[in-house]
Scaffold this active site. Structure first.
Site, mmCIF file in Angstrom:
data_model
loop_
_atom_site.group_PDB
_atom_site.id
_atom_site.type_symbol
_atom_site.label_atom_id
_atom_site.label_comp_id
_atom_site.label_asym_id
_atom_site.label_seq_id
_atom_site.Cartn_x
_atom_site.Cartn_y
_atom_site.Cartn_z
ATOM 1 N N GLY A 168 -0.823 8.088 0.915
ATOM 2 C CA GLY A 168 -0.961 8.184 2.354
ATOM 3 C C GLY A 168 0.280 7.798 3.141
ATOM 4 N N ILE A 169 0.073 7.085 4.233
ATOM 5 C CA ILE A 169 1.163 6.701 5.120
ATOM 6 C C ILE A 169 2.136 5.772 4.410
ATOM 7 C CG2 ILE A 169 1.695 5.387 7.210
ATOM 8 C CD1 ILE A 169 -0.810 6.546 8.472
ATOM 9 N N GLY A 170 1.631 4.883 3.561
ATOM 10 C CA GLY A 170 2.512 3.970 2.844
ATOM 11 C C GLY A 170 3.488 4.691 1.936
ATOM 12 N N GLY B 150 0.810 -1.212 0.000
ATOM 13 C CA GLY B 150 0.000 0.000 0.000
ATOM 14 C C GLY B 150 0.838 1.255 0.000
ATOM 15 N N ALA B 151 1.863 1.266 -0.861
ATOM 16 C CA ALA B 151 2.846 2.354 -0.827
ATOM 17 C C ALA B 151 2.565 3.457 -1.844
ATOM 18 C CB ALA B 151 4.244 1.791 -1.068
ATOM 19 N N SER C 3 -4.234 -0.665 14.221
ATOM 20 C CA SER C 3 -5.094 0.445 14.627
ATOM 21 C C SER C 3 -5.483 0.291 16.083
ATOM 22 C CB SER C 3 -6.357 0.463 13.765
ATOM 23 O OG SER C 3 -7.361 1.281 14.349
ATOM 24 N N TYR D 1 -14.048 -3.994 10.327
ATOM 25 C CA TYR D 1 -12.740 -3.334 10.314
ATOM 26 C C TYR D 1 -11.971 -3.646 11.591
ATOM 27 C CZ TYR D 1 -9.169 0.311 10.194
ATOM 28 O OH TYR D 1 -7.973 0.979 10.218
#
Length: 268
Positions: free
Chosen positions: A18-20, A14-15, A146, A171
């Site tokens: 966002g954070i990735g 997931g790069a 999370s 989730y």
């Protein structure tokens, strides 16, 4: 990464945003070779190009990989390519994640989509890359979890939540499973909640969040071999705290491994 490391190799799922994306940038700036995962080959290449253009990252430090995490066969193919091209992997950052959709959704593999994308894929990828992560001492896995894992429960008899679906419960279950999986003894792993950040997942938490770069910094710190870690540890930002009750229980870890192995059709 510490200055003494000679180009460690890190795969970030997931790069592409966002954070990735920020994790990939910060790792590459610290001289890591970063395997940039995107859902498609085009998305992976676009993210790598953006890192080169906006952050001045040397192109030789970036390798783009693709897999749609809603398709386990694509994850298996990506893992095979990583092993072939990078038989030694220093860190796997299991970052990719999604909010569970409003309506109950099942992938073509037969799994509730958030459980697959947020947990099962990372279980599968970690297992498939175990030989690369353990080829030398010090390999580690950083699961981006999370704080909502504390509100979750794993429905052992109905992990797809077909009988009673709630997007928040689905989730939270996926994040709890990912946190429990960090205590698996085969590869040293930790989990981290990088804080509430201004990403696509922000609506699950509130209206305001820190920058993705701030969240990424907490992940990058745990990737650094100079940061000592204990298998199964859980962090909220830069502080080690206790995870949900029972998250490191050996029986729960074994039960989760058995369930996940069945759902991804792998031998535990």
């Amino acid at each position: 990464m510490s200055a003494s490391d000679l180009s460690p190799t890190v795969l970030v799922t997931g790069a592409t945003s966002g954070i990735g994306f920020e994790t990939a940038r910060q790792l590459a700036e610290r001289c890591a070779t970063v395997l940039v995962h995107g859902r498609t080959a085009e998305e992976g290449r676009t993210a790598a190009d953006a890192l080169i253009a906006t952050a001045g990252i040397d192109a030789s430090r970036l390798c783009a990989y693709a897999a749609d995490l809603a398709r386990l066969e694509e994850v298996e193919a990506m893992a095979a390519r990583v092993i072939a091209e990078h038989p030694h992997l220093d860190v796997l950052v299991n970052n990719a994640g999604m909010a569970a959709p409003e309506r109950h959704t099942v992938t073509e593999d037969g799994n509730e989509i958030a459980f697959q994308v947020n947990f099962l894929v990372h279980y599968l990828l970690t297992n498939l890359l175990e030989s690369a992560l353990t080829s030398d001492p010090g390999g580690r896995v950083v699961n981006v979890s999370s704080s909502l894992h504390r509100t979750g429960s794993i429905q052992w008899r109905d992990p797809n939540r077909a009988r009673r679906y709630s997007r928040l419960a689905a989730y939270a279950q996926s994040q709890l499973a990912l946190t429990v999986f960090a205590a698996d003894p085969r590869v040293t792993a930790v989990s981290v909640h990088p804080g509430i950040c201004a990403t696509g997942l922000l609506p699950l938490y509130g209206h305001e969040g820190a920058s993705p770069a701030e969240g990424a910094a907490h992940i990058v710190r745990l990737c650094d071999p100079a940061t000592e870690i204990v298998n199964g540890a859980y962090y909220e930002r830069d502080q080690r705290v206790d995870p949900a009750t029972g998250a490191t229980d050996e029986r729960t870890v074994k039960r989760l491994n058995k369930l996940a192995a069945i759902l991804v059709r792998q031998t535990a």
